[in-house]
Scaffold this active site. Structure first.
Site, short mmCIF file in Angstrom:
data_model
loop_
_atom_site.label_atom_id
_atom_site.label_comp_id
_atom_site.label_asym_id
_atom_site.label_seq_id
_atom_site.Cartn_x
_atom_site.Cartn_y
_atom_site.Cartn_z
N ASP A 294 0.74 -1.35 -0.11
CA ASP A 294 0.20 0.00 0.20
C ASP A 294 0.89 1.36 -0.12
O ASP A 294 0.75 1.98 -0.87
CB ASP A 294 -1.10 0.03 1.06
CG ASP A 294 -0.31 -0.45 2.65
OD1 ASP A 294 0.69 -0.55 2.37
OD2 ASP A 294 -0.89 -0.41 3.45
N GLU A 388 -9.66 -7.13 10.41
CA GLU A 388 -8.49 -7.19 9.89
C GLU A 388 -8.46 -7.90 8.48
O GLU A 388 -7.87 -7.34 7.32
CB GLU A 388 -7.30 -7.88 10.67
CG GLU A 388 -6.48 -7.42 11.66
CD GLU A 388 -5.89 -6.00 11.31
OE1 GLU A 388 -6.41 -5.31 10.83
OE2 GLU A 388 -4.53 -6.09 11.30
N GLU A 406 -7.24 3.71 8.80
CA GLU A 406 -7.12 3.96 7.35
C GLU A 406 -8.67 4.64 6.99
O GLU A 406 -8.35 5.29 6.22
CB GLU A 406 -6.81 2.81 6.75
CG GLU A 406 -5.23 2.53 6.57
CD GLU A 406 -4.63 1.78 8.12
OE1 GLU A 406 -5.38 1.68 8.88
OE2 GLU A 406 -3.35 1.73 8.01
C1 DMJ Z 1 0.16 2.73 9.91
O1 DMJ Z 1 1.43 2.59 11.00
C2 DMJ Z 1 0.62 3.28 8.60
O2 DMJ Z 1 -0.38 3.94 8.06
C3 DMJ Z 1 1.02 2.27 8.01
O3 DMJ Z 1 1.58 2.74 6.60
C4 DMJ Z 1 0.26 1.06 7.76
N1 DMJ Z 1 -0.74 1.20 8.66
C5 DMJ Z 1 -0.58 1.49 10.05
C6 DMJ Z 1 -1.69 1.56 10.77
O4 DMJ Z 1 -2.73 0.80 10.43
#
Ligand code: DMJ
Length: 935
Positions: A294, A388, A406
């Site tokens: 992502d 999740e 998110e």
């Molecule tokens: C965060 O630490 C950051 O956004 C990361 O890129 C992925 N997601 C976690 C929280 O869910």
């Protein structure tokens, strides 16, 4: 949205940007304009109501941050159930998730810029002083390079960015002399040895004191990393270079990105989930926009916005084109194989992909952002939080929820983009759910299982870094924030970096890769802003009109669509020529019939079989209908099997003063005694039995009479314990694990098996708690003597009478482990498979476990419908092992696991952890396959 632009009007060119820049930078501006365009749709929220919600967010932040500072600092994180700090090495290891903890007061650093956004300037000043006074970056700890970069380096840089902003304003931080930046630089140099690979991709872990490879370092032998781990550095590293003039950081991060770009799969333009850091070979060739990838995509687009370098936008657009072509199946986003991008690699989605609609807003592609967000919101409405992972028909796949931000992030950006008050209502629901289900007296606790409402003793630092920022900003008007948020870009951890960095210390040489880009046809840019036609076709109901058809997407997901077809067809009494229950994957005649019906059989690499029906490939429309009926039968067959086989986890809820139901503990069920899912819950005061192991007639029947007896695991069968306490008049029993330190956070739950004999005589409910959860009850007895609990299938709402009392008490607090009100209702539990254990201290008892073979369809029994909603002739079904969720694994009723069974679901909190979970999952799958063979 703040990602670019300042006060320039929509469409006006951003200075110092190539024409390309307009694509992304103006997106933000168009969106801001749109906010004021809104005139219809969901009822607008008054300023008062928005302020009220904003104040609620502030109060929640105080509750989380205050408890961290009071009970955990200087530890990295707060453990909100036991109300103490999580110190690495002093708690049972949780695997890779602990690699975020570097003994550097992680939560404090991650919270710095949130304090300023929430207008807590004085607290910010104090926090910065504490960081400078207390934080040591030279600890002998192995940490994740990715997590340390996004949370600690990003936190220090965000803190520095706002410290200099405040200093310039002339009131606060007047003493500040770039001290946070100096710390950031020190940390940056500590991370650099990780890049000592021929590829330039960083090692995933580094020892803060000893670096990599030296024997003392205890790291440096890894060969793989995740794409996001290697591709999520450029914003922090470039900011560090530009703030300090030390170009090396930006150079290293660029090199890693250049390498990933080179390694993209050339025909699909997708990247895999993990890559070998030495050879550049893809280790995992599946590709999505969630876990493991992502923020690689996020950083390509944001690097363009922050650094003004067109090559990043071109790369992003190339990938985006591929994502929209293959992964996006609106409203779903489904992983595919990089080499065969038309083939789905999974039938479930992970919660991390919820950031993607927000990124699409930045890109200017609003329609799919609205669609995916709406789908996610419906999943949340169903389960209170985003699990999740959840299947394409929106059932829980992995049941945890570590309070990830998110979805709040995407909600904020969509509100900025559309101005649709609907998104304010969404935010309000998020606030309500957090307070109702996750709030505990000492902070907010991650959900262990969204279906039961049980908690984990965990509050991740990203909850403070991101969740409160996005929620506060959602309800804030410009004047509620003491600086202009539009002048900053959000990192993936929501840290703020000033956009003026694009024109500062800009001396890093860029690799000219333009000739390598694939020529994209114009349609690639249909999604980009400015595109007023797509964005706001002069219709204020635009967002609503996109959401409308998806309103029932969760309720009317694929299986129901199929059921409709089946009902119509079955009315005429027809049956498929091959019944699902008779199907054998090894029978050539069956395969021939399947083919005729348009059902194809895909043998997955791991030996499993996937069934996919393409109505269009059927020999005739009648065969296509037969195919649908066959698939439907498969779904029914499997769900029937699941119902028969699975026992979901249960909840033990402490309901007496001062807990009032606020603490919900995950408990394992028993294969005997009262079934709590069918009967009303059992409520009663607890009492320890004597002997504590419950293995002989109780010597204190008067103490347990009419109560719920507490027992220690071991020495005899679970069923024997149950009989002994039942004979003494107990109304229920809780067996507490005798393995000190065990916890449902780190060990897989299991069902207590009977003794191999008829257990119908046992009428009371029995539940199992691991030692850590058990000690929460034991501590409560020590402190309050009278402790009442509720044994149930899922947490229940608190009593209205106790609500006031609990509210009055909420200001008091917080003795370790003491809890209060607010319970859970409405979670719709879906059966969650659990392992089954006999009373495991006795080797002989192990033989009595109810182990039996799994369904014998030999990779042929699909159990799940994985077709997308809005079923359009294609539904994908997997065999029973496909759903490799924690829950399914746990719950496979047909397999009995040894005590030494691996936890099947390391908790997901970061990429490494995600990766570990996936790997563990795969190992478990293999193990199960082997066990099946043995049974
Ligand atoms: C965060 O630490 C950051 O956004 C990361 O890129 C992925 N997601 C976690 C929280 O869910």
């Amino acid at each position: 949205m703040s990602e670019a632009g300042g006060d320039r009007g929509c469409g006006s060119p951003a200075p110092q940007r190539a024409p390309w820049s307009l694509v992304a930078t103006t997106a933000a501006l168009c969106l801001v304009t749109a906010t004021s365009m809104w005139t219809a749709g969901a009822a607008p929220m008054t300023r008062e109501e928005k302020q009220k919600l904003g104040n609620q967010v502030l109060e929640m932040f105080d509750h989380a941050y205050g408890n961290y500072m009071e009970h955990a600092y200087p530890a990295d994180e707060l453990m909100p159930l036991t109300c103490r700090g999580r110190i690495r090495g002093e708690e049972p290891s949780r695997g890779d998730v602990d690699d975020a903890l570097g003994k550097f007061s992680l939560t404090l650093i991650d919270s710095l810029d949130t304090l300023v956004v929430l207008n807590k300037t004085k607290e910010f000043e104090d926090a910065v002083k504490k960081v400078l006074r207390d934080v040591n970056l030279d600890n002998d700890v192995v940490v994740s390079v990715f997590e340390t970069n996004i949370r600690v380096l990003g936190g220090l840089l965000g803190g520095h960015s706002l410290a200099i902003m405040l200093k310039e304003k002339g009131e606060y931080m007047q003493w500040y002399n770039d001290e946070l930046l100096q710390m950031a630089k020190q940390l940056g140099y500590k991370l650099l040895p990780a890049f000592n690979t021929t590829s330039g991709l960083p090692y995933p872990r580094i020892n803060l004191k000893f670096g990599i490879r030296k024997p003392e370092a205890r790291t440096g032998t890894e060969t793989d990393t995740c794409t996001a781990c290697a591709g999520t550095l450029i914003l922090e590293f470039a900011a560090l270079s530009r703030f300090t003039g030390a170009t090396i950081f930006e150079e290293y991060a660029r090199k890693a990105l250049d390498f990933l770009w080179e390694k993209r799969q050339r025909s699909s333009n997708l990247v895999g989930v993990t890559i070998n850091i030495h050879t550049g070979d893809w280790v995992r060739k599946d590709s999505g926009v969630g876990a493991g990838i992502d923020s690689y995509y996020e950083y390509l687009l944001k690097a363009y916005v922050l650094l003004g370098d067109d090559s990043f936008l071109e790369r992003f657009n190339t990938h985006y084109d591929a994502i929209m072509r293959y992964i996006s199946q609106p409203p779903l986003l489904l992983d595919v194989h990089i080499h065969k991008p038309m083939l789905n690699a999974r039938t479930w989605m992970d919660a991390l992909l919820a950031f993607f609609p927000g990124l699409q807003v930045l890109k200017g592609d609003i329609r799919p952002a609205i669609e995916t967000h709406e789908m996610l919101y419906q999943v949340i409405k169903k389960h209170n939080f985003l699990p999740e992972a959840f299947t394409t028909d929106f059932r829980v796949h992995w049941a945890q929820h570590p309070l990830r931000p998110e979805f709040a992030e995407s909600t904020y950006f969509l509100y900025k983009a559309t101005g649709d008050p609907y998104y304010l209502e969404v935010g309000k629901t998020l606030i309500e759910n957090l307070n109702k289900y996750a709030r505990v007296p000492c902070g907010f606790a991650a959900m262990k299982d969204v279906r039961t409402g049980s908690h984990e003793d965990r509050m991740d630092s990203f909850f403070l870094a991101e969740m409160f920022k996005y929620l506060y900003l959602l309800f804030a008007d410009k004047e509620d924030i003491i600086f202009d948020i539009e002048d900053y870009i959000f990192t993936t951890e929501a840290h703020l970096l000033p956009l003026w960095l694009s024109t500062t210390n800009h001396s890093v040489s860029k690799k000219s890769t333009t000739s390598e880009y694939i020529e994209l046809d114009d349609s690639n840019f249909d999604w980009t802003c400015p595109n007023t036609q797509i964005l706001f076709p002069n219709d204020p109901l635009y967002a609503q009109s996109i959401r409308e058809p998806l309103k029932n997407v969760v309720d009317k997901s694929c299986p129901r669509g199929v059921i409709r077809v089946r009902e119509e067809s079955f009315r005429s009494g027809s049956r498929p020529p091959l019944r699902a229950r008779d199907f054998m994957a090894t029978n050539p005649e069956h395969l021939e019939i399947l083919k005729k019906m348009g059902v194809s059989l895909i043998h997955l690499k791991d030996g499993r079989v996937q069934l996919v029906q393409h109505a269009i490939q059927a020999a005739s429309s009648i065969d296509a209908e037969d195919g649908l009926r066959f698939m439907q039968e498969m779904i029914e067959l499997s769900s029937q099997q699941q119902k028969e086989q699975q026992l979901p986890p249960r909840a033990v809820q402490i309901v007496s003063h001062p807990f009032f139901g606020r603490v919900v503990l995950t408990a394992g069920p028993a294969q005997f005694g009262l079934d709590l899912s069918k009967h009303k819950e059992t409520r009663g005061f607890v009492a320890s039995s004597k002997p504590y192991n419950g293995c002989s007639e109780l010597t204190n029947p008067e103490a347990v009479m009419g109560k719920i007896a507490l027992l220690l695991r071991g020495q005899c069968m679970f069923a024997e314990k149950a009989r002994n306490i039942q004979n003494a008049g107990a109304i229920g029993g809780i067996v507490i694990d005798d393995n000190e330190g065990s916890s449902s956070d780190t060990a897989p739950l299991f069902q207590m098996a009977g003794d191999g004999k008829d257990t119908d005589d046992i009428k009371i409910p029995m539940l199992f708690l691991f030692s850590k959860e058990g000690s929460i009850i034991l501590d409560a007895i020590r402190e309050y003597e009278e402790v009442e609990v509720l044994l149930s299938d899922k947490a229940k709402d608190r009593d209205p009478e106790t609500e006031n009392e609990s509210q009055n008490q909420s200001a008091e607090q917080t003795t370790p482990g003491s809890q209060e009100v607010d319970l859970v209702d409405g979670a719709s539990p879906e059966d969650s498979p659990l392992n089954s254990h006999p009373e495991s201290s006795s080797p002989a008892a192990t033989d009595s476990a109810t182990a039996s073979a799994s369904p014998s369809q030999q990779n042929s029994d699909p159990t799940e419908n994985h077709g997308p909603p809005g079923f359009d002739g294609e539904c994908t079904y997997l065999d029973e092992d496909e759903e490799q969720s924690e829950t399914e694994e746990d719950s496979n009723p047909n397999v009995s696991w040894g005590k030494e069974a691996q936890p099947m679901h390391p908790i997901l909190a970061n990429w490494n952890e995600d990766m570990e979970a996936i790997e563990m999952m795969e190992k478990e799958m293999e193990k199960r396959e082997m066990m099946k063979g043995e049974l």
